[in-house]
Design a protein around this motif. Structure first.
Motif, PDB file in Angstrom:
ATOM      1  N   LEU A 120      68.175  33.234  61.917  1.00 12.89           N
ATOM      2  CA  LEU A 120      68.786  34.309  62.702  1.00 12.89           C
ATOM      3  C   LEU A 120      67.929  34.668  63.921  1.00 12.89           C
ATOM      4  O   LEU A 120      68.459  34.951  65.004  1.00 12.89           O
ATOM      5  CB  LEU A 120      68.985  35.540  61.823  1.00 12.89           C
ATOM      6  CG  LEU A 120      70.051  35.409  60.724  1.00 12.89           C
ATOM      7  CD1 LEU A 120      70.063  36.640  59.837  1.00 12.89           C
ATOM      8  CD2 LEU A 120      71.429  35.177  61.323  1.00 12.89           C
ATOM      9  N   LYS A 121      66.616  34.663  63.754  1.00  8.57           N
ATOM     10  CA  LYS A 121      65.743  34.959  64.893  1.00  8.57           C
ATOM     11  C   LYS A 121      65.904  33.874  65.967  1.00  8.57           C
ATOM     12  O   LYS A 121      65.945  34.169  67.165  1.00  8.57           O
ATOM     13  CB  LYS A 121      64.283  35.067  64.450  1.00  8.57           C
ATOM     14  CG  LYS A 121      63.342  35.509  65.564  1.00  8.57           C
ATOM     15  CD  LYS A 121      61.953  35.791  65.039  1.00  8.57           C
ATOM     16  CE  LYS A 121      61.882  37.137  64.384  1.00  8.57           C
ATOM     17  NZ  LYS A 121      62.024  38.253  65.354  1.00  8.57           N
ATOM     18  N   ALA A 122      65.997  32.625  65.537  1.00  5.69           N
ATOM     19  CA  ALA A 122      66.205  31.536  66.495  1.00  5.69           C
ATOM     20  C   ALA A 122      67.543  31.675  67.207  1.00  5.69           C
ATOM     21  O   ALA A 122      67.653  31.398  68.409  1.00  5.69           O
ATOM     22  CB  ALA A 122      66.131  30.188  65.773  1.00  5.69           C
ATOM     23  N   SER A 123      68.565  32.123  66.480  1.00  4.79           N
ATOM     24  CA  SER A 123      69.888  32.285  67.116  1.00  4.79           C
ATOM     25  C   SER A 123      69.857  33.353  68.201  1.00  4.79           C
ATOM     26  O   SER A 123      70.545  33.229  69.223  1.00  4.79           O
ATOM     27  CB  SER A 123      70.946  32.627  66.062  1.00  4.79           C
ATOM     28  OG  SER A 123      70.732  33.917  65.529  1.00  4.79           O
ATOM     29  N   SER A 124      69.031  34.385  68.006  1.00  3.75           N
ATOM     30  CA  SER A 124      68.920  35.426  69.044  1.00  3.75           C
ATOM     31  C   SER A 124      68.239  34.883  70.291  1.00  3.75           C
ATOM     32  O   SER A 124      68.555  35.293  71.411  1.00  3.75           O
ATOM     33  CB  SER A 124      68.159  36.633  68.503  1.00  3.75           C
ATOM     34  OG  SER A 124      66.803  36.329  68.261  1.00  3.75           O
ATOM     35  N   ASP A 145      58.990  26.770  65.817  1.00  9.25           N
ATOM     36  CA  ASP A 145      58.363  28.011  65.365  1.00  9.25           C
ATOM     37  C   ASP A 145      59.292  28.961  64.616  1.00  9.25           C
ATOM     38  O   ASP A 145      58.819  29.905  63.980  1.00  9.25           O
ATOM     39  CB  ASP A 145      57.787  28.769  66.567  1.00  9.25           C
ATOM     40  CG  ASP A 145      56.698  27.986  67.274  1.00  9.25           C
ATOM     41  OD1 ASP A 145      56.044  27.163  66.614  1.00  9.25           O
ATOM     42  OD2 ASP A 145      56.523  28.185  68.487  1.00  9.25           O
ATOM     43  N   LEU A 146      60.617  28.730  64.687  1.00 12.32           N
ATOM     44  CA  LEU A 146      61.525  29.733  64.134  1.00 12.32           C
ATOM     45  C   LEU A 146      62.462  29.214  63.050  1.00 12.32           C
ATOM     46  O   LEU A 146      62.639  29.866  62.018  1.00 12.32           O
ATOM     47  CB  LEU A 146      62.361  30.351  65.266  1.00 12.32           C
ATOM     48  CG  LEU A 146      61.576  31.076  66.357  1.00 12.32           C
ATOM     49  CD1 LEU A 146      62.495  31.515  67.486  1.00 12.32           C
ATOM     50  CD2 LEU A 146      60.837  32.268  65.774  1.00 12.32           C
ATOM     51  N   ALA A 147      63.091  28.055  63.255  1.00  8.63           N
ATOM     52  CA  ALA A 147      64.159  27.632  62.342  1.00  8.63           C
ATOM     53  C   ALA A 147      63.967  26.270  61.713  1.00  8.63           C
ATOM     54  O   ALA A 147      64.576  25.981  60.683  1.00  8.63           O
ATOM     55  CB  ALA A 147      65.495  27.656  63.087  1.00  8.63           C
ATOM     56  N   GLY A 148      63.120  25.402  62.300  1.00  8.75           N
ATOM     57  CA  GLY A 148      63.031  24.040  61.790  1.00  8.75           C
ATOM     58  C   GLY A 148      64.319  23.289  62.068  1.00  8.75           C
ATOM     59  O   GLY A 148      65.067  23.617  63.004  1.00  8.75           O
ATOM     60  N   PRO A 149      64.668  22.293  61.239  1.00  9.56           N
ATOM     61  CA  PRO A 149      65.913  21.546  61.440  1.00  9.56           C
ATOM     62  C   PRO A 149      67.163  22.430  61.384  1.00  9.56           C
ATOM     63  O   PRO A 149      68.203  22.064  61.919  1.00  9.56           O
ATOM     64  CB  PRO A 149      65.912  20.535  60.281  1.00  9.56           C
ATOM     65  CG  PRO A 149      64.467  20.379  59.918  1.00  9.56           C
ATOM     66  CD  PRO A 149      63.855  21.728  60.136  1.00  9.56           C
ATOM     67  N   ALA A 150      67.035  23.608  60.761  1.00 12.80           N
ATOM     68  CA  ALA A 150      68.172  24.531  60.699  1.00 12.80           C
ATOM     69  C   ALA A 150      68.487  25.140  62.054  1.00 12.80           C
ATOM     70  O   ALA A 150      69.368  25.998  62.159  1.00 12.80           O
ATOM     71  CB  ALA A 150      67.892  25.638  59.682  1.00 12.80           C
TER      72      ALA A 150
END
Length: 600
Positions: A277-281, A111-116
């Motif tokens: 960045l949202k996924a990293s949080s 939902d946030l970053a995909g493969p990244a």
């Protein structure tokens, strides 16, 4: 065990000679020995002096000498120095690598970053590493059981340390209960059952509290016994369990890479950098837990060598494994087909490896067991040092002479975990996890800047005033960035202004304020930039936390304040002045062993 005379009094020399009313082996003076609580008139007088006492204690800073020697003496017996860098590395891995990665990876990738999501893990890992480095300098210079509580007492004062420690203890209890409930869920999966099949349904209780979990309680009690028995034994158990866990992780990686399809990496960043960045949080919380390892400083043989290797080394290993797991997950399945709740189990099923779900479940059980052990050990040592200051009942500061462990604090904190885990379901527990961890990480980084740039009698008034202004600007700019992010503002000028204020404030700190102290044994590199960046990153991540968590944080802080003004302030004030009726270190070791809660 100490003997008693025929009239029920203790023998001469034990510190107390007249009969005392006892309950479960404890006396009133074990909990409130301070002068303010010896009579109602004393307590009334203390309450009337609240304003004066608050003024005395609010910004009262401790000292390295007090934390390292005087306070530790109040535990009467010492924690045994049995740990080395090898033990700390395994504790670091065991404390951090729990079941969270098996859930958080799915949400972040789909939902946030995909493969990244690989980049997200690296970014959040770097942010966690900044905090680890700040903790490491403190832990080397102040190797005491109180961890961040002791660090903040020395640099930011008694009151700030109390609020921070109270919040993180609450989060320890909630997360410990959550892990224990999750243990039951994964065990049920391993046995091909639904989680509630192993719980007792009581229809008369409120929804959310009606599925009683005896397995969670049993697991917590077993871990309590291990943690209480011996620190070296706990370390051996943790090392074996963590090695087995990593072996399962390697098996998952090898099996996953044999089914890798590089086309699943396209597109690599379907949600853009904002999604990364949202996924990293979100993924930052997969790294939480290392702060408990800092509480082991008092039990480390050579803190100057072992703590940096243990803390930094374990974090580097965890970052590497998390990144590899995220990579293999996205290579096995297209990101939009990854399951949110059980990403690895479903991914292995999708490539025809149905049996791998048992490996995943077993790995999760191993990880949760070590996290639960590190959680209980960290809680107990936090509470032990807090009790040494008399902000908590001093009986919890007692170190068992025979075992060399804080048995009282370990048992009390385990009971708190068990009560919460027995009644409360995972959804409610997840909603209780607050901003406490990020809050205390930010304070530790801020405390490190204070430690480097301010020293009483060394720093000039001019430098002190500059330091206060620049630190306020650093924190304000970090809050500004966090607010812009939380409000989903896409105006780049706003981010540029806030980032510019942070940069210039940190540069000003480097150029305009003279460092008052250099680390004696091991120091954080690139001061003030690295700790300033840690403050900024942690505050920025807070912008991704929901408003309800901030309300819970404020609510629990309100409860802490009530206790502080009614009890903690007066107890710590008396302790700091030495006006106690019975000092804990004045009792014989045998008498204190009688008070251990385990004898009830």
């Amino acid at each position: 065990m100490v003997s008693f005379d025929g009239d029920g009094t203790r023998p001469q020399g034990s510190g107390i000679t007249k009969p005392k009313r006892r309950f479960c082996g404890c006396e009133k003076d074990d909990f409130l020995p301070e002068e303010s609580f010896q009579s109602w008139s004393n307590y009334s007088k203390a309450l009337l002096e609240t304003r004066t006492r608050l003024k005395d204690r609010f910004l009262a800073r401790s000292s390295d000498q007090l934390e390292l020697n005087d306070l530790r003496a109040r535990s009467q017996n010492e924690l045994r120095k049995t740990l080395n860098w090898f033990d700390l590395i395994w504790f670091g891995i065991g404390a951090v690598m729990g079941a969270g990665v098996f859930v958080l990876s799915g949400e972040a990738a789909r939902d946030l970053a995909g493969p990244a999501v690989l980049l997200s893990y690296l970014i959040s890992g770097f942010a966690a590493l900044l905090s680890v480095l700040c903790y490491t300098e403190f832990a080397v210079e102040l190797p005491v059981a109180g961890g961040s509580f002791a660090y903040l007492r020395v640099e930011l004062g008694d009151f700030v340390a109390y609020i921070a420690a109270g919040n993180i203890l609450f989060e320890y209890v909630v997360s410990g209960a959550s892990v224990a409930r999750s243990w039951t869920s994964y065990f049920a999966t391993l046995c091909n059952h639904e989680p509630n099949d192993f719980r007792i349904n009581v229809t008369s209780l409120t929804e959310g509290y009606n599925h009683l979990d005896p397995i969670a309680v049993a697991v917590s009690l077993v871990i309590c016994v291990i943690a209480s028995f011996s620190m070296k034994g706990s370390s051996l158990f943790n090392s074996i369990a963590t090695i087995m866990y990593l072996t399962l992780m390697v098996f998952m990686l090898v099996g996953g890479f044999t089914k890798a399809n590089t086309s699943n990496f396209q597109p690599f960043t379907p949600f853009g950098m904002r999604g990364v960045l949202k996924a990293s949080s979100v993924l930052f919380f997969a790294y939480v837990g290392f702060d408990g390892v800092a509480t082991l400083g008092e039990e480390t043989k050579n803190p100057a060598r072992d703590i940096p290797v243990g803390l930094v080394g374990s974090m580097m290993i965890v970052i590497t494994i998390y990144s590899l797991l995220a990579t293999v997950l996205c290579l096995m399945q297209p990101y939009n087909q990854i399951d949110q709740d059980a990403p690895f189990s479903i991914a292995f099923q999708a490539v025809g490896m149905n049996w791998a779900k048992y490996i995943v479940a077993l790995g999760a059980l191993q990880g949760m067991t070590t996290v639960l052990l590190a959680n209980i050990i960290g809680q107990a040592r936090y509470f032990t040092h807090i009790a040494r200051t008399h902000l908590a009942p001093p009986i919890l500061a007692v170190i068992n002479k025979k075992r060399g462990t804080p048995m009282n604090a370990t048992i009390i904190m385990t009971l708190a975990n068990c009560i919460v885990a027995f009644f409360t379901n995972l959804e409610i527990l997840a909603s209780l996890l607050s901003i406490s961890t990020l809050f205390i990480f930010s304070l530790v980084a801020l405390g490190l800047l204070v430690r480097r740039y301010y020293s009483t009698g060394v720093t000039s008034v001019s430098d002190r005033n500059k330091l206060i202004v620049l630190l306020c600007l650093i924190v304000s700019s970090a809050i500004g960035l966090s607010v812009l992010w939380a409000m989903n503002v896409n105006l780049w000028v706003g981010y540029a202004v806030m980032a510019g204020v942070w940069f210039l404030s940190t540069l000003g700190l480097q150029l305009l304020v003279k460092q008052a102290r250099n680390p004696k044994l091991w120091g954080v590199p690139m001061v003030p930039w690295l700790p300033s960046a840690s403050v900024c990153v942690n505050v920025f991540i807070m912008g991704s936390i929901d408003g309800a968590s901030f309300l819970r944080f404020l609510g629990w802080t309100g409860v802490l304040l009530v206790y502080y003004f009614l009890v903690g302030l007066h107890a710590s004030y008396d302790a700091s002045k030495g006006d106690m009726k019975t000092e804990i270190h004045g009792m014989s070791s045998e008498a204190m062993e009688l008070k251990t809660i385990s004898t009830t």
